[in-house]
Design an enzyme around this catalytic site. Sequence first.
Site, mmCIF file in Angstrom:
data_model
loop_
_atom_site.group_PDB
_atom_site.id
_atom_site.type_symbol
_atom_site.label_atom_id
_atom_site.label_comp_id
_atom_site.label_asym_id
_atom_site.label_seq_id
_atom_site.Cartn_x
_atom_site.Cartn_y
_atom_site.Cartn_z
ATOM 1 N N CYS A 113 0.812 -1.225 0.000
ATOM 2 C CA CYS A 113 0.000 0.000 0.000
ATOM 3 C C CYS A 113 0.842 1.269 0.000
ATOM 4 O O CYS A 113 0.357 2.330 -0.390
ATOM 5 C CB CYS A 113 -0.943 0.008 1.206
ATOM 6 S SG CYS A 113 -2.118 -1.366 1.222
ATOM 7 N N HIS A 250 -3.227 7.403 2.162
ATOM 8 C CA HIS A 250 -3.638 6.094 1.659
ATOM 9 C C HIS A 250 -5.046 5.828 2.146
ATOM 10 O O HIS A 250 -5.343 5.978 3.331
ATOM 11 C CB HIS A 250 -2.676 5.023 2.175
ATOM 12 C CG HIS A 250 -3.162 3.625 1.968
ATOM 13 N ND1 HIS A 250 -3.634 3.177 0.747
ATOM 14 C CD2 HIS A 250 -3.266 2.572 2.823
ATOM 15 C CE1 HIS A 250 -3.991 1.910 0.869
ATOM 16 N NE2 HIS A 250 -3.782 1.529 2.118
ATOM 17 N N ASN A 280 -10.098 0.145 -0.333
ATOM 18 C CA ASN A 280 -8.638 0.169 -0.264
ATOM 19 C C ASN A 280 -8.089 -0.416 -1.566
ATOM 20 O O ASN A 280 -8.201 -1.612 -1.813
ATOM 21 C CB ASN A 280 -8.164 -0.661 0.936
ATOM 22 C CG ASN A 280 -6.663 -0.638 1.120
ATOM 23 O OD1 ASN A 280 -5.908 -0.273 0.222
ATOM 24 N ND2 ASN A 280 -6.208 -1.053 2.290
#
Length: 323
Positions: A113, A250, A280
């Site tokens: 990520c 993020h 996500n």
Amino acid sequence: MRRAVIRGTGHYLPERVVENNWFEDKLETTDQWIRSRTGIERRHFAAEDERTSDLGIAAAKAALDHAGISVDQIDAVIVATSTPDFTFPSVATMVQAGLGMKRGFAYDVQAVCAGFVFALANADAMIRAGQAERVLVIGAETFSRIMDWTDRGTCVLFGDGAGAVVLEAVEGDGTPADRGILAVDLNSDGQYRDLLYVDGGVASTGTAGHLRMQGNLVFRHAVEKLADTAHRAVERAGLTTDQVDWLVPHQANSRIIEATAKRMHLPMEKVVLTVADHGNTSAASIPLALSVADEQGKFKPGQILVAEAIGGGLAWGSVVLRW
């Protein structure tokens, strides 16, 4: 001093939109349960014949178009991804081919990520060193391919997508008043591997595997480490947090984002939020958020942006730039 300035942004989301209620007859969960714990309302899943490179190519074309730059002017392509089409070649070389790019070089970066932050740092370093004038930096993921659809703690969180930026070298004065990337902070600590990982791989199981996560522990590490890395990068840029105009985090979980903003003493009005619509998307989440916010006209010339992310490894970092 050479600075890496964002000249264009672009993104691509697969056509299929999956609302939270899609999971209700498959798992012991509800739309309200997912929303209240994550802030996620929907996400996009790639079609069966869509690969990560396809998403990356589409986002790259959008970014090039927005920048008004032809592919012949690009020196390098960097793709941040943890879900490549193949073990090799890299997704970046497939994007290069898909764009019809016959020059330069292309490679992937894998920091889960945090991948896009690490990729931006790579591109910034190459531009500062004079290795490249223009770099196409992409985050692209198809995390729907590594979900365990029986695990409600993970499979409701992730989505597919891609975002891209075009970075271009510009001469600056070497002061915080310059446009472009002003500072970077990168970190990792491999002792936390088991908090967030995929239980497969070429040299272990010979399979793609599924994502596994200890959510509560990841949450605690994320809030602390994201705020710390952002503070360090802002300080390295010669700025203070009260000079930050936008936090572009993020997009993992709205609670993590809110807690990080609070630690940075930033109101939520200064935070770019796309997690509700995208879920996500791992390395794609920051460039997606940048592109969506840019499309909405949120960023004004001269504003200070902080992008920060944490992912499996653990690996985490941040980038400070002037728009």
